[in-house]
Design an enzyme around this catalytic site. Structure first.
Site, short mmCIF file in Angstrom:
data_model
loop_
_atom_site.label_atom_id
_atom_site.label_comp_id
_atom_site.label_asym_id
_atom_site.label_seq_id
_atom_site.Cartn_x
_atom_site.Cartn_y
_atom_site.Cartn_z
N ASP A 21 -25.80 6.40 27.54
CA ASP A 21 -26.64 5.71 28.52
C ASP A 21 -26.67 4.21 28.19
OD1 ASP A 21 -28.59 4.90 30.27
OD2 ASP A 21 -30.25 5.81 29.15
N ASN A 23 -27.98 1.69 30.18
CA ASN A 23 -29.12 0.90 30.68
C ASN A 23 -30.47 1.57 30.42
OD1 ASN A 23 -28.82 2.98 32.43
ND2 ASN A 23 -28.99 1.76 34.31
N ASP A 25 -32.02 4.39 31.15
CA ASP A 25 -32.86 5.15 32.09
C ASP A 25 -32.82 6.64 31.74
OD1 ASP A 25 -30.29 5.77 32.79
OD2 ASP A 25 -30.51 5.32 34.92
N ASP A 29 -23.92 6.98 31.77
CA ASP A 29 -23.36 6.26 32.92
C ASP A 29 -21.96 5.73 32.62
OD1 ASP A 29 -23.95 3.93 31.32
OD2 ASP A 29 -26.05 4.23 31.94
N ASP A 98 -12.48 14.40 38.33
CA ASP A 98 -12.88 15.75 38.71
C ASP A 98 -13.22 15.69 40.20
OD1 ASP A 98 -13.94 18.33 38.72
OD2 ASP A 98 -14.95 18.05 36.79
N GLU A 256 -8.93 24.28 38.52
CA GLU A 256 -9.87 25.26 37.97
C GLU A 256 -9.72 26.52 38.80
OE1 GLU A 256 -14.56 25.94 36.89
OE2 GLU A 256 -13.93 25.20 38.82
N HIS A 329 -18.03 21.93 30.14
CA HIS A 329 -19.42 21.69 30.56
C HIS A 329 -20.09 22.92 31.17
CE1 HIS A 329 -17.09 21.52 34.16
NE2 HIS A 329 -18.17 21.49 34.89
N ASP A 330 -19.32 23.99 31.38
CA ASP A 330 -19.88 25.22 31.94
C ASP A 330 -20.03 26.31 30.90
OD1 ASP A 330 -19.90 24.22 34.55
OD2 ASP A 330 -17.90 24.99 35.01
O1 TEU Z 1 -17.32 25.86 38.19
C1 TEU Z 1 -16.92 26.98 38.91
C2 TEU Z 1 -17.22 28.21 38.26
O2 TEU Z 1 -16.38 29.07 38.22
C3 TEU Z 1 -18.59 28.34 37.69
O3 TEU Z 1 -19.32 29.14 38.54
C4 TEU Z 1 -18.53 28.93 36.38
O4 TEU Z 1 -18.09 30.26 36.46
C5 TEU Z 1 -19.91 28.91 35.83
O5 TEU Z 1 -20.34 27.59 35.81
C6 TEU Z 1 -19.91 29.46 34.45
O6 TEU Z 1 -21.21 29.54 34.04
C7 TEU Z 1 -17.15 24.64 38.80
C8 TEU Z 1 -17.75 23.54 37.95
O7 TEU Z 1 -17.05 23.47 36.74
C9 TEU Z 1 -19.21 23.80 37.77
O8 TEU Z 1 -19.81 22.87 36.92
C10 TEU Z 1 -19.82 23.75 39.15
O9 TEU Z 1 -21.17 24.10 39.05
C11 TEU Z 1 -19.13 24.69 40.13
O10 TEU Z 1 -17.72 24.58 40.09
C12 TEU Z 1 -19.52 24.38 41.54
O11 TEU Z 1 -18.94 23.19 41.95
CA CA Z 2 -28.06 5.07 32.49
#
Ligand code: TEU
Ligand code: CA
Length: 566
Positions: A21, A23, A25, A29, A98, A256, A329-330
């Protein structure tokens, strides 16, 4: 095999909201990313995958785009983006964007128009159906909970959303939609970006028929996957994108593609297919699915993990290209899921990295993995920010299917927020991520686990990643060699070889808290060898090796007659 830059690259995934971050908040960013480019250069990565930064009301942290040509206010401005791109390029770092084109935000002007009336010019940009007996058109459940159909009063009809109700699916059958996507992709390519990570791209084509889906026991909604994944026209659409966009620029593309087998992968990313460069498969991520789909707290068996990854290694060799990842991130943090994030924190972080980076494919490092970040222990649902976690909690706990304690245990193990806590830069307040109030809590372990401490220590996880990346740049065998799994029945060791001409690599990884013995395969026993990398300071060099807890060793053998003895 044709040599290309994206096969030889290491990608670093940035979740901007949680990276840095600038700035104060409380939200990471673009300027924060620019600030940290030297850190990434030091690590040695080639490509940044930037999670969505487009304008978005953030129902799903940017995966709900309301303007493809603007930067999300939280993240900065288009000037900030241009500067980031320029600064990255000046350091020899590429950036792939992305891009989410399976759906938009319900606040995107196309959808705002589309829902107004049946004869609106944008009506067919989305997927609309009449209700059935005053209810949804069918029983499909959204992946984020609830029905996949939401009623819209203006026209008394329903729109489809595989994800949240604020993420309506685009109608790719409509040629105008495809033209819009081509146009916006070219717009970004003309800016000089280096490629795309294409969100849920395996779902852009849907079947014409929309019958009820199969309902799993104890669940309320039916499974829509057979009707929306690998749909009838998905390859036609991808070839169109390739013809119109990807082939016109020097860009890399990674799709993906939930629910792919190696056969599908050949279709999406086969070397001769002119669709995508590579895809993400999720079989190894889905091994710990239980009765409640992803909601579980039991790690998978090592034999299953090895079987899946090896199947992909062998299955795609010379045909298509693998993406290598332990998390994103998922997903929860790899170290907490597959390693021992306490007693063998450093050893198992390095061991997992070794195991992944020595395979064939393009490795993806998720931010923080290179400094050993771990899952976070939240004790209440209020601490979570993720829409998927909240909806699941409501559905499973609210619906009386799972009790509170159990659900928290599932979330602690599996929630996406485990990967989304702020990057831990140093031991100052809020881990140096922000001086403000972070949008999600910082992991309490930041005082010992942080980038500053890692960079300063020559035996750190960070230093180990640097070495793994360097090795990949120095030795073609890591990129192009073929793969073979040894000891498929072992629940303790993950051992494989890589072979290129008369060179061989032997990669040995102990996934347990115990010492496990291993004997070097006979045909290698008398060969010249070198230790390329090891995660304990002194690795055994003989043929009988006792692998200590979470130990990893990579041995290189030269002049091996691949048909038999040395
Ligand atoms: O994720 C798609 C997806 O397959 C997710 O439902 C995944 O199975 C789940 O997050 C696992 O817990 C993509 C992105 O990577 C995700 O961050 C988004 O939320 C999703 O598409 C919708 O755009
Ligand atoms: Ca920020």
């Amino acid at each position: 095999m044709e040599k290309t830059w994206w096969k030889e690259s290491v990608v670093y995934q940035i979740y901007p909201r949680s990276f840095k971050d600038s700035n104060h908040d409380g939200i990471g960013d673009l300027n924060g990313v620019t600030e940290k480019l030297d850190y990434l250069k030091l690590l040695g990565i080639d490509v940044i995958w930037l999670c969505p930064v487009y304008q978005s009301p953030n129902c799903d942290n940017g995966y709900d785009i309301s303007d493809y040509h603007e930067i999300m206010h939280d993240f900065g401005t288009m000037e900030d983006f241009d500067r980031l791109l320029e600064e990255a390029h000046s350091r020899g770092i590429k950036i792939i964007m992305d891009l989410v084109v399976n759906h938009t935000s319900d606040e995107h002007p196309w959808f705002v128009e589309s829902k107004k009336s049946l004869d609106n010019p944008y009506r067919d940009y989305y997927i609309w159906q009449e209700g059935k007996d005053g209810k949804e058109p069918n029983n499909w459940g959204s992946w984020f909970g609830g029905s996949a159909w939401t009623h819209s009063a203006e026209t008394d009809s329903y729109y489809l959303h595989i994800f949240a109700d604020k993420q309506p699916d685009l109608n790719w059958e409509n040629e105008k939609v495809r033209k819009e996507v081509v146009k916006l992709m070219k717009w970004w390519c003309d800016k000089g970006i280096d490629g795309f990570r294409l969100d849920v791209i395996s779902m852009i084509s849907k079947t014409k028929e929309t019958p009820d889906g199969h309902v799993m026991e104890g669940m309320k909604y039916g499974d829509l996957s057979p009707y929306v994944i690998h749909g009838p026209r998905v390859h036609e659409y991808l070839r169109e994108l390739n013809r119109e966009v990807f082939s016109q620029y020097d860009v890399m593309t990674v799709g993906e593609t939930a629910g792919v087998t190696e056969k599908h992968a050949e279709e999406y990313a086969g070397f001769e297919r002119n669709e995508l460069n590579m895809i993400f498969q999720f079989e190894h991520m889905d091994l710990d699915f239980g009765e409640k789909n992803k909601w579980n707290d039991q790690p998978p068996k090592l034999t299953n993990l090895k079987a899946v990854l090896s199947k992909w290694q062998v299955g795609l060799h010379n045909k298509a290209w693998n993406s290598l990842f332990w998390d994103n991130h998922d997903q929860p943090r790899a170290l907490s899921r597959f390693g021992n994030d306490k007693q063998y924190w450093s050893e198992s972080a390095k061991m997992l990295a070794t195991c992944l980076h020595m395979m064939q494919g393009t490795p993806y490092i998720y931010q923080g993995d290179e400094i050993g970040m771990t899952n976070i222990k939240f004790t209440s649902i209020e601490q979570y920010r993720d829409i998927e976690s909240h909806n699941a909690y409501e559905e499973l706990v609210g619906g009386g299917l799972v009790d509170k304690e159990q659900m928290l245990s599932y979330l602690n193990y599996k929630s996406r927020d485990n990967a989304r806590t702020p990057m831990q830069w140093d031991d100052s307040e809020n881990a140096g991520f922000t001086n403000g109030e972070p949008w999600i809590e910082v992991n309490a372990n930041y005082q010992s686990i942080n980038a500053a401490a890692q960079v300063a220590n020559e035996n750190s996880i960070f230093a180990y990643y640097q070495k793994l990346i360097r090795l990949r740049k120095q030795h073609e065998i890591i990129v192009y060699g073929s793969y073979e799994l040894l000891l498929p029945e072992s629940e303790e060791l993950f051992v494989y070889t890589r072979t290129l001409n008369d060179q061989k690599l032997l990669v040995m990884c102990n996934f347990t808290d115990e010492t496990v013995d291993f004997v070097v395969p006979e045909e290698l026993q008398s060969c010249q060898r070198a230790i390329w990398i090891q995660n304990y300071s002194d690795a055994a060099a003989g043929n009988h090796i006792s692998l200590r807890p979470h130990e990893a060793i990579v041995l290189f053998f030269d002049d091996v007659n691949v048909n038999g003895r040395a």
